[in-house]
Design an enzyme around this catalytic site. Structure first.
Site, PDB file in Angstrom:
ATOM      1  N   CYS A  94      67.207   1.381 118.761  1.00 36.29           N
ATOM      2  CA  CYS A  94      68.365   0.605 118.307  1.00 36.29           C
ATOM      3  C   CYS A  94      68.984  -0.152 119.476  1.00 36.29           C
ATOM      4  O   CYS A  94      69.200   0.414 120.558  1.00 36.29           O
ATOM      5  CB  CYS A  94      69.395   1.541 117.681  1.00 36.29           C
ATOM      6  SG  CYS A  94      70.849   0.670 117.055  1.00 36.29           S
ATOM      7  N   CYS A 111      74.567   8.415 120.883  1.00 34.11           N
ATOM      8  CA  CYS A 111      73.420   8.351 119.981  1.00 34.11           C
ATOM      9  C   CYS A 111      72.077   8.515 120.679  1.00 34.11           C
ATOM     10  O   CYS A 111      71.772   7.799 121.656  1.00 34.11           O
ATOM     11  CB  CYS A 111      73.443   7.039 119.206  1.00 34.11           C
ATOM     12  SG  CYS A 111      72.171   6.957 117.912  1.00 34.11           S
ATOM     13  N   CYS A 123      75.887   2.736 121.409  1.00 39.86           N
ATOM     14  CA  CYS A 123      76.762   3.843 121.023  1.00 39.86           C
ATOM     15  C   CYS A 123      76.506   5.022 121.964  1.00 39.86           C
ATOM     16  O   CYS A 123      75.381   5.530 122.055  1.00 39.86           O
ATOM     17  CB  CYS A 123      76.501   4.250 119.577  1.00 39.86           C
ATOM     18  SG  CYS A 123      76.656   2.890 118.392  1.00 39.86           S
ATOM     19  N   ARG A 146      82.816  15.658 103.735  1.00 44.99           N
ATOM     20  CA  ARG A 146      81.544  16.311 104.036  1.00 44.99           C
ATOM     21  C   ARG A 146      81.532  16.884 105.448  1.00 44.99           C
ATOM     22  O   ARG A 146      81.836  16.180 106.415  1.00 44.99           O
ATOM     23  CB  ARG A 146      80.382  15.321 103.888  1.00 44.99           C
ATOM     24  CG  ARG A 146      79.018  15.943 104.229  1.00 44.99           C
ATOM     25  CD  ARG A 146      77.877  14.955 104.102  1.00 44.99           C
ATOM     26  NE  ARG A 146      77.771  14.433 102.762  1.00 44.99           N
ATOM     27  CZ  ARG A 146      77.817  13.140 102.448  1.00 44.99           C
ATOM     28  NH1 ARG A 146      77.966  12.249 103.397  1.00 44.99           N
ATOM     29  NH2 ARG A 146      77.711  12.752 101.203  1.00 44.99           N
ATOM     30  N   CYS A 192      69.877  10.412 101.306  1.00 50.78           N
ATOM     31  CA  CYS A 192      70.390   9.398 102.215  1.00 50.78           C
ATOM     32  C   CYS A 192      69.280   8.954 103.165  1.00 50.78           C
ATOM     33  O   CYS A 192      68.596   9.794 103.755  1.00 50.78           O
ATOM     34  CB  CYS A 192      71.557   9.963 103.016  1.00 50.78           C
ATOM     35  SG  CYS A 192      72.871  10.677 101.987  1.00 50.78           S
ATOM     36  N   CYS A 201      80.646   5.406 102.039  1.00 51.75           N
ATOM     37  CA  CYS A 201      80.599   6.667 102.778  1.00 51.75           C
ATOM     38  C   CYS A 201      80.976   6.328 104.212  1.00 51.75           C
ATOM     39  O   CYS A 201      80.228   5.608 104.892  1.00 51.75           O
ATOM     40  CB  CYS A 201      79.202   7.283 102.700  1.00 51.75           C
ATOM     41  SG  CYS A 201      78.990   8.791 103.688  1.00 51.75           S
ATOM     42  N   CYS A 250      71.806   6.759  98.998  1.00 53.57           N
ATOM     43  CA  CYS A 250      72.689   6.278 100.059  1.00 53.57           C
ATOM     44  C   CYS A 250      71.803   5.754 101.181  1.00 53.57           C
ATOM     45  O   CYS A 250      70.739   6.334 101.456  1.00 53.57           O
ATOM     46  CB  CYS A 250      73.583   7.414 100.564  1.00 53.57           C
ATOM     47  SG  CYS A 250      74.682   6.947 101.940  1.00 53.57           S
TER      48      CYS A 250
END
Length: 331
Positions: free
Chosen positions: A68, A75, A72, A276, A112, A203, A143
């Site tokens: 990616c 991550c 972040c 969640r 998901c 979400c 999702c």
């Protein structure tokens, strides 16, 4: 003090947020209530909107891992850091559907799918839409989390039958630029708006334990609770230890009582949202999870792995829910 009777009455009469705008003083006063009072209010609101003895079970699959371009700082999948993770291509549709079927057989009601992209290319979105339609055909809720979306891309996912789109705000506006520089918080808010406009449920939650303070955690909840509509699902993640990422230098696992307080505050501020317990449950004792359920958490991920990090084993989850008398399709 926030009055529980007034909260319940207002919530039952409208699907709108309880307050047009949550002020920081309100959120802090709520969070800092005596523990028994906070739990009493959270449990009352939870019972007014949900079955208190049921949790939603979802399964999460990384359909495209690593590489990616975002930075972040928490991550494992960021190309900016050497985390030892090998990047992969987008999984074939049939493999994804097979995993979804196994998840359904294990008790998951929602599937998901996550892809490590800044934003999807149209050719990739074609394949994801095909996956969504196929998983829907199994009788599961769907999702995806694919990064930032344009309005047209959100519409295409909606046309494919997508139920939920996950796009976390991660943390408070004040702490955000300390962990991410490659996209702004407004970029995330814009994607949430595109998803809403396309008729897809949202979400959206965040991560705690990255070195933020309590005021940042409350700032994250305020951001979510002050959106035009509350997210239908609010995942609260404990940061999972990942080698090679900057957050290692600031990470500080929250006090267990502080986590329960945050869950209870989220339940009161967003009464109709499913809260969640997401990543990081492997660090939580059974007793801590039980307190979180009592505070209003009513969803978990099942399966041994969440994307690239560990998750409690299915047998442990089944045993815990059984001992608590909580039902799900897990058993």
């Amino acid at each position: 003090m926030v009055d529980v009777v007034e909260i319940e009455r207002t919530d039952r009469s409208s699907n709108a947020p309880l307050h047009k705008h949550w002020e920081r003083a309100e959120a802090e006063a709520l969070y800092n209530l005596p523990f028994a009072d906070l739990m009493f209010q959270a449990q009352g609101i939870h019972r007014a909107n949900f079955n208190p003895n049921h949790v939603e079970t979802a399964s999460l699959l990384s359909i495209k891992t690593g590489g990616c371009p975002e930075d972040c700082g928490y991550c494992s999948q960021s190309a900016h850091y050497d985390t030892g993770l090998k990047a992969t291509r987008l999984m074939p549709r049939d493999e994804v559907v097979a995993v979804a079927q196994r998840a359904k057989d294990a008790g998951a009601t929602r599937f998901c799918m996550a892809a490590a992209w800044r934003s999807p290319k149209d050719r990739d979105l074609d394949q994801v839409c095909d996956m969504v339609s196929a998983v829907k055909g199994l009788g599961m809720e769907t999702c995806v989390t694919l990064g930032m979306l344009t309005p047209d891309q959100a519409e295409r996912l909606s046309d494919a039958g997508l139920d939920f789109y996950n796009h976390n705000v991660d943390t408070s506006p004040e702490f955000y630029d300390k962990i991410i520089t490659t996209r702004t918080l407004q970029d995330r808010i814009d994607t949430l708006a595109h998803v809403r406009d396309a008729g897809i449920k949202v979400c959206c939650g965040g991560i705690i334990g990255m070195g933020e303070q309590v005021e940042d955690r409350l700032g994250m909840l305020m951001l979510l609770a002050n959106l035009p509509s509350h997210p239908e699902s609010v995942p609260i993640n404990l940061w999972n230890e990942v080698k090679g990422v900057p957050v290692n230098d600031t990470a500080d696992r929250p006090d267990p009582i502080a986590l329960v307080r945050l869950v209870a505050t989220a339940r009161i501020m967003m009464p109709k949202s499913v809260v969640r317990l997401s990543a990081g449950r492997q660090y939580m004792t059974d007793e801590l999870q039980a307190m979180c359920f009592l505070a209003g958490a009513n969803s978990i991920f099942i399966g041994d792995v969440l994307l690239t990090t560990k998750n409690p084993q299915r047998d442990r989850d089944a045993d815990l829910l059984d001992r608590l008398g909580i039902t799900s399709r897990l058993a």
